[in-house]
Design a protein around this motif. Structure first.
Motif, short mmCIF file in Angstrom:
data_model
loop_
_atom_site.label_atom_id
_atom_site.label_comp_id
_atom_site.label_asym_id
_atom_site.label_seq_id
_atom_site.Cartn_x
_atom_site.Cartn_y
_atom_site.Cartn_z
N ARG A 129 0.82 -1.21 0.00
CA ARG A 129 0.00 0.00 0.00
C ARG A 129 0.85 1.26 0.00
O ARG A 129 0.52 2.24 -0.64
N GLY A 136 1.89 1.14 -7.09
CA GLY A 136 0.66 1.84 -7.44
C GLY A 136 -0.18 2.17 -6.21
O GLY A 136 -1.25 2.77 -6.34
N GLY A 137 0.28 1.78 -5.04
CA GLY A 137 -0.39 2.17 -3.79
C GLY A 137 -1.76 1.57 -3.61
O GLY A 137 -2.10 0.54 -4.20
N ALA A 138 -2.55 2.25 -2.79
CA ALA A 138 -3.85 1.71 -2.40
C ALA A 138 -4.82 1.60 -3.57
O ALA A 138 -5.69 0.74 -3.58
N SER A 139 -4.69 2.47 -4.56
CA SER A 139 -5.68 2.39 -5.65
C SER A 139 -5.32 1.32 -6.67
O SER A 139 -6.08 1.08 -7.59
N GLY A 140 -4.16 0.69 -6.49
CA GLY A 140 -3.91 -0.51 -7.27
C GLY A 140 -2.99 -0.33 -8.47
O GLY A 140 -2.59 0.77 -8.81
N PHE A 141 -2.68 -1.45 -9.10
CA PHE A 141 -1.73 -1.52 -10.20
C PHE A 141 -2.50 -1.91 -11.46
O PHE A 141 -3.11 -2.96 -11.51
N SER A 234 -4.67 -4.96 -6.35
CA SER A 234 -4.61 -3.91 -5.34
C SER A 234 -4.42 -4.56 -3.97
O SER A 234 -4.73 -5.74 -3.79
N PRO B 89 -11.96 -6.15 -5.12
CA PRO B 89 -11.80 -6.10 -6.58
C PRO B 89 -12.11 -7.43 -7.28
O PRO B 89 -12.69 -7.42 -8.38
N THR B 114 -12.47 3.26 -6.48
CA THR B 114 -11.46 3.28 -7.53
C THR B 114 -10.87 1.88 -7.79
O THR B 114 -10.84 1.46 -8.95
N PRO B 115 -10.41 1.15 -6.77
CA PRO B 115 -9.85 -0.17 -7.09
C PRO B 115 -10.86 -1.13 -7.74
O PRO B 115 -10.52 -1.81 -8.69
N LEU B 118 -11.30 -0.03 -11.34
CA LEU B 118 -10.16 -0.35 -12.20
C LEU B 118 -10.11 -1.84 -12.51
O LEU B 118 -9.69 -2.24 -13.58
N ARG B 139 -7.85 7.94 -12.52
CA ARG B 139 -7.26 6.91 -13.39
C ARG B 139 -8.32 6.08 -14.10
O ARG B 139 -8.00 5.34 -15.03
N SER B 180 -5.11 6.59 4.43
CA SER B 180 -4.30 5.67 3.63
C SER B 180 -5.16 4.64 2.92
O SER B 180 -4.99 3.44 3.09
N ASP B 181 -6.10 5.10 2.11
CA ASP B 181 -6.80 4.18 1.21
C ASP B 181 -6.81 4.83 -0.18
O ASP B 181 -6.17 5.85 -0.39
N SER B 182 -7.54 4.23 -1.12
CA SER B 182 -7.43 4.71 -2.48
C SER B 182 -7.95 6.14 -2.62
O SER B 182 -7.43 6.93 -3.40
N PHE B 183 -8.95 6.48 -1.83
CA PHE B 183 -9.50 7.84 -1.92
C PHE B 183 -8.47 8.87 -1.46
O PHE B 183 -8.20 9.86 -2.14
N GLU B 185 -5.28 8.49 -1.18
CA GLU B 185 -4.07 8.46 -1.99
C GLU B 185 -4.26 9.24 -3.29
O GLU B 185 -3.39 10.03 -3.69
#
Lengths: 318, 389, 291
Positions: A129, A136-141, A234, B89, B114-115, B118, B139, B180-183, B185
């Motif tokens: 993460r 790519g961190g928390a939002s994933g690769f 992710s 996901p 977001t994850p 994606l 993204r 520290s989550d996708s939002f 970040e």
């Protein structure tokens, strides 16, 4: 010629069944579910070798799953290597980490081993993460390429289905060989009593480390297969809850049973899809099922159902 | 022993084969003009992001009922098929497959995060099914994917709204604290990227965990750096804890939040400490006090009223993402008879669609379609929202 | 200095929370050799019940704490009676999965009862933050720290001075032997469950004002509490409290001097180091040979 043993026959039957399913079904959704079942079976089998046979609990197994997935993702998508070059790298990476972590951790027993592996798993998922620039961190690769071999791309569901299940079958046969070998007997001896095993002249520390490394390798391979199928990874896929889910697959399916891994993985992959009808009650029902199975069939569903079947037949015969 | 073993293996194999056969029994799907058009929904209805997924699911069913009551699309009714990802996901991938291959949906709305979005993107792209995501991350639509759109405002615009406000008030040194989550970040990336454009200096960055209960340590670091303003990026309840801790430490500088807390729940949680906080939000929070000539005013009032009478809970901007997605789809579906290619082309050509989140203008180069003016800056005052500027 | 003190206060507050949760783990482990992975969920239920009682029914704080504790302890008793005791083969791994299943079940049930949103509730006593050498401490933190230490103290008293406590200790040492001298070990296990989950309930009530409780808060709290119990020494009461404070303070110092993103990783790294070099925990009560 030696008469083929029952496991081989079962594997052949199983392979034939799997192939038939793969050829007959056209529904991409089913194939997708079956691919995930295959990947989860590999994971469950890997942990079953460690937990079911050698008796070493791991609550951080998803870390190796993630190491496999992220290694291949970074090498193939960021650096443009062929996935087939990334595969050995993913395996070596998992083996190296398993070696470094396994040496001190496997000295622990019981809950301490559980907590040690749990801590390791948490650290790895936090690294996925927080190491933003690489993972790519928390939002994933995103953007992991499909697998390709000599111009043939495994980008259809059917081809990927066959790839995954061929790998699963290979490890079924391999696991059986290991279990039936001297190593397998040594592992079971460790399971039953470590001191007794070492008194018998088994190098328990080395044996545990070896099975841990093998188990990590298989999990990393499952991660490799997952990454090149979903094209996106992710951190939460490889977090604490994922580790718990793998343990659950093993225990629900049946410890120390190769077919149990298949059964547990199948059930835990399909169950959420079925429970979908319960909507907001889904979580409650899922928890309840887990508890009930463990309360009434503590040996796992595979053994439990067979035992029930046999005892009812005995009653019937009398 | 041996016969028992044989029975076991046979039983297991039989079991597995039966299960496989059962799964093969696929449903018969016929497509006639009278059949309803199915639209799939993939939301995080349960799990940590249920505050997004739950109102999204409700809004989607509500929008579809409204369209059906008005006679459907060219005489055909709409039908919603909604699955829950729990924020996972892999579940999003399975849900997307299930919707496309089994339920034969014409389009997909969601996923919420977001994850998960994606992860579902490659599935929708390969199956060539239009997908309208409800997640914030840039993204998802950047780079442009032909079949993927999104209705939630991008972080880009949220950040630029805040930065513009900072610039106007001559605040130059900023501190950021993100979840520290996708939002968080995605927000942090934008905050760092755009700081130079607005001539701002980032003096300190901090993080907090999704379920952290005390952020005074991070805020002590921030206080040491002596910024002019603090920007906190997260979703409930973390930012409410930040607001309380700032009050506890008596840090007296402007505090900005993200659109992630743009719901009345945030004021409930932060209580008095929410007073004076500034944040960018869609117009839904301030629908009552919008000027009468605002093009969104009427649709916002209608949505809020319908939602609140039906579900007995306050409407939020989050449900609006799914509501907009359905109405955009409905617009694009007219006259296409469920042809996905045409729907996609129509979506890309939608102009001036007034929705909950803003006015959408899709194009070949923009699959989000919202401009920075989709956000307004609001201040929390006396337990309610107040427009600034 | 002022900053250091502020980190210290932050760590003390979180540490006290981890400590009380760790006590629940340790106490149960000491009496039954069991780790209850749903312990965090009992904390969550305690916190949400507290919110309902004080905010919904307007019950004053002290009776609300007592009522919540009784409710949660009762739930714990039910859990032991219905799920744990009925297990056909009580092996540790089976029990782990059952408690994991219970945690999912409890989370799902709490989601249905309280919904998916977080709640807020005011501090026990409306007092502005206290200023100590420039660092500020919430009144609620003082409550949390005081109550945690009180709980540890009364548990200590329970084990050392009461008949039931001594009997429970005897069961932990050897079930058969305890049974032979006439101790009803089933009742003791039930009692241990009740006390352990009740303590989880208390933990929930005291942290409710500062954490904004929601149905999914339990997992991470449980994990951190487990971590603290391991740090201090599983089975050791004062060790658990100490482990909690240590974990909380190190986390806060980590945020202050290293990086807030890696705070959790550091907590677990510390745990691994303790496990490798001093596997019994800092205060090792028992040798690492159970299971």
């Amino acid at each position: 010629m030696r008469k083929p043993d029952k496991h081989t026959i079962a594997c052949i039957l199983f392979a034939a069944g799997a192939a038939a399913v793969g050829l007959m079904t056209d529904d991409a959704y089913y194939l997708q579910v079956l691919i995930f079942i295959g990947i989860n079976t590999l994971l469950a089998l890997s942990l079953n070798l460690l937990m079911g046979y050698a008796g070493q609990i791991s609550l951080g197994h998803a870390a190796f799953y993630g190491i496999g997935a992220y290694t291949t993702a970074v090498l193939s998508a960021t650096y443009g290597f062929s996935p087939w070059l990334a595969l050995p790298a993913a395996i070596v990476m998992a083996m190296a980490v398993a070696y470094i972590v396994g040496r001190p951790t496997l000295r622990l027993t019981g809950y301490y081993l559980g907590m040690g592996t749990l801590g390791f798993g948490m650290i790895v998922s936090i690294v996925f993460r927080e190491w933003h620039s690489v993972t790519g961190g928390a939002s994933g690769f995103v953007g992991i390429p499909p697998l390709e071999i000599a111009g043939f791309a495994f980008d259809t569901d059917r081809s990927y289905y066959f790839l995954v299940w061929a790998v699963v079958l290979f490890f079924f046969l391999l696991s059986r060989r290991i279990i039936d070998s001297r190593v397998g007997r040594a592992l079971r001896a460790i399971h039953d009593g470590e001191h007794a095993a070492s008194a018998m002249g088994i190098d328990t520390a080395r044996m545990k480390l070896h099975i841990f490394i093998l188990s990590a390798t298989m999990a990393s391979l499952a991660g490799f297969l997952y990454a090149h199928q979903v094209y996106f990874i992710s951190p939460e896929t490889f977090g604490f809850m994922a580790s718990i889910k793998i343990v659950t697959m093993v225990v629900i399916g049946g410890m120390a049973s190769i077919w149990g891994s298949l059964f547990g993985a199948t059930l835990l992959t399909i169950l959420p899809e079925w429970l979908h009808a319960f909507a907001d009650y889904e979580m409650m029902v899922y928890g309840l099922i887990l508890m009930l199975v463990m309360i009434f069939l503590p040996q796992g569903l595979t053994r439990g159902i067979i035992d029930l079947y046999e005892s009812s037949r005995k009653k019937h015969d009398q | 022993m041996s016969s028992k073993n044989k029975h076991r293996i046979t039983a297991i194999i039989a079991g597995i084969l039966t299960a496989a056969c059962l799964m093969l029994a696929s449903p018969a799907g016929a497509d006639s003009a009278k059949d309803p058009i199915k639209i799939g929904g993939i939301f995080s209805v349960t799990g940590p992001a249920s505050f997004l997924g739950d109102p999204e699911r409700k809004s989607m069913t509500m929008a579809i009922d409204q369209i059906n009551e008005a006679g459907g699309i060219d005489g055909r009714m709409l039908e919603a098929v909604i699955y829950d990802t729990e924020g996972d996901p892999s579940r999003a991938v399975m849900n997307a497959r299930r919707l496309i291959n089994r339920d034969n949906v014409t389009a997909i709305v969601g996923p919420s995060l977001t994850p998960t979005s994606l992860a579902a993107v490659p599935v929708a792209e390969r199956a060539r099914v239009p997908m309208i995501s409800c997640a914030a991350g840039n993204r998802i639509t950047e780079p442009i994917k032909p079949w993927v759109f999104k209705t939630a405002q991008s972080d880009i615009h949220a950040v630029s709204s805040i930065y513009k406000h900072l610039q106007e008030n001559d605040l130059t040194k900023i501190a950021i604290i993100t979840v520290s989550d996708s939002f968080g970040e995605s927000g942090r990336d934008q905050l760092i990227e755009q700081a130079d454009d607005f001539g701002l200096e980032l003096v300190v960055q901090e993080n907090f965990g999704v379920s952290d209960t005390d952020m005074t340590a991070q805020l002590t670091n921030i206080r040491r750096a002596q910024p002019d303003a603090i920007i906190c990026w997260g979703t409930n309840p973390g930012p409410a804890v930040v607001a309380r801790n700032i009050d506890q430490l008596d840090i007296d500088i402007p505090l900005y939040m993200s659109h992630g807390v743009a719901s009345p729940r945030f004021i409930d949680l932060a209580g008095d400490t929410a007073e004076g906080i500034l944040l960018p939000t869609g117009r839904i929070l301030v629908a009552d006090i919008l000027p009468d000539d605002d093009p969104q005013k009427q649709i916002l009032k209608d949505y809020i009223e319908a939602y609140e009478t039906r579900f007995q809970e306050p409407a939020s901007a989050f449900g609006g993402y799914a509501f907009d997605a359905i109405n955009l789809l409905a617009k694009a579906m007219k006259g296409t008879d469920g042809d996905k290619n045409k729907i996609r082309d129509n979506l890309e050509n939608i102009e001036n669609h007034v929705g909950i989140s803003g006015t959408f203008n899709f194009s070949e180069t923009d699959h989000n379609g919202l401009a920075p003016d989709a956000f307004v800056m609001v201040r929390i005052q006396d337990g309610t929202w107040e427009l600034v500027d | 200095m002022q900053e250091f003190l502020q980190y210290f206060f932050s760590g003390m507050t979180n540490g006290a929370i981890y400590g009380v949760i760790a006590l629940g783990f340790s106490m149960l482990y000491r009496s039954t050799d069991l780790i209850n992975f749903s312990h965090g969920e009992f904390v969550m239920i305690g916190a949400l019940t507290m919110v309902t009682l004080t905010m919904g029914f307007r019950i004053p704080v002290l009776p609300a704490i007592i009522m919540t504790t009784i409710c949660v302890a009762f739930l714990g008793l039910l859990f032991e009676r219905l799920a744990i005791r009925t297990v056909r083969r009580p092996e540790p791994i089976v029990l782990i999965i059952i408690t994991v299943g219970a945690s999912i079940f409890l989370r799902g049930t709490a989601m249905l009862i309280w919904g998916k949103d977080a709640y807020a509730m005011p501090s026990f006593t409306p007092h502005p933050p206290i200023d100590i050498a420039g660092a500020r401490l919430l009144m609620q933190s003082i409550w949390i720290i005081t109550i945690s230490v009180l709980i540890a103290g009364s548990l200590h008293f329970f084990y050392k001075k009461t008949l039931a406590g001594k009997a429970m200790h005897a069961c932990a040492i050897n079930k058969q032997a305890a049974w032979l001298v006439g101790i009803p070990f089933k009742v003791m296990i039930l009692l241990a469950f009740g006390i352990s989950t009740g303590m989880g309930g208390v933990a929930g009530t005291i942290i409710a004002p500062i954490t904004m409780p929601a149905y999914d808060m339990g997992t991470m709290l449980g994990l951190k509490g487990f971590c603290a119990a391991m740090l201090g020494g599983l089975g050791s009461l004062w060790g658990s409290v100490l482990g909690g404070f240590l974990l909380g303070i190190l986390e806060a110092l980590g945020v202050g001097f290293i990086s807030s993103g890696l705070k959790d990783a550091m907590a677990f790294l510390l745990l691994l180091l303790v496990l490798y070099f001093r596997p019994g925990g800092i205060i090792s009560a028992v040798s690492v040979k159970r299971f």
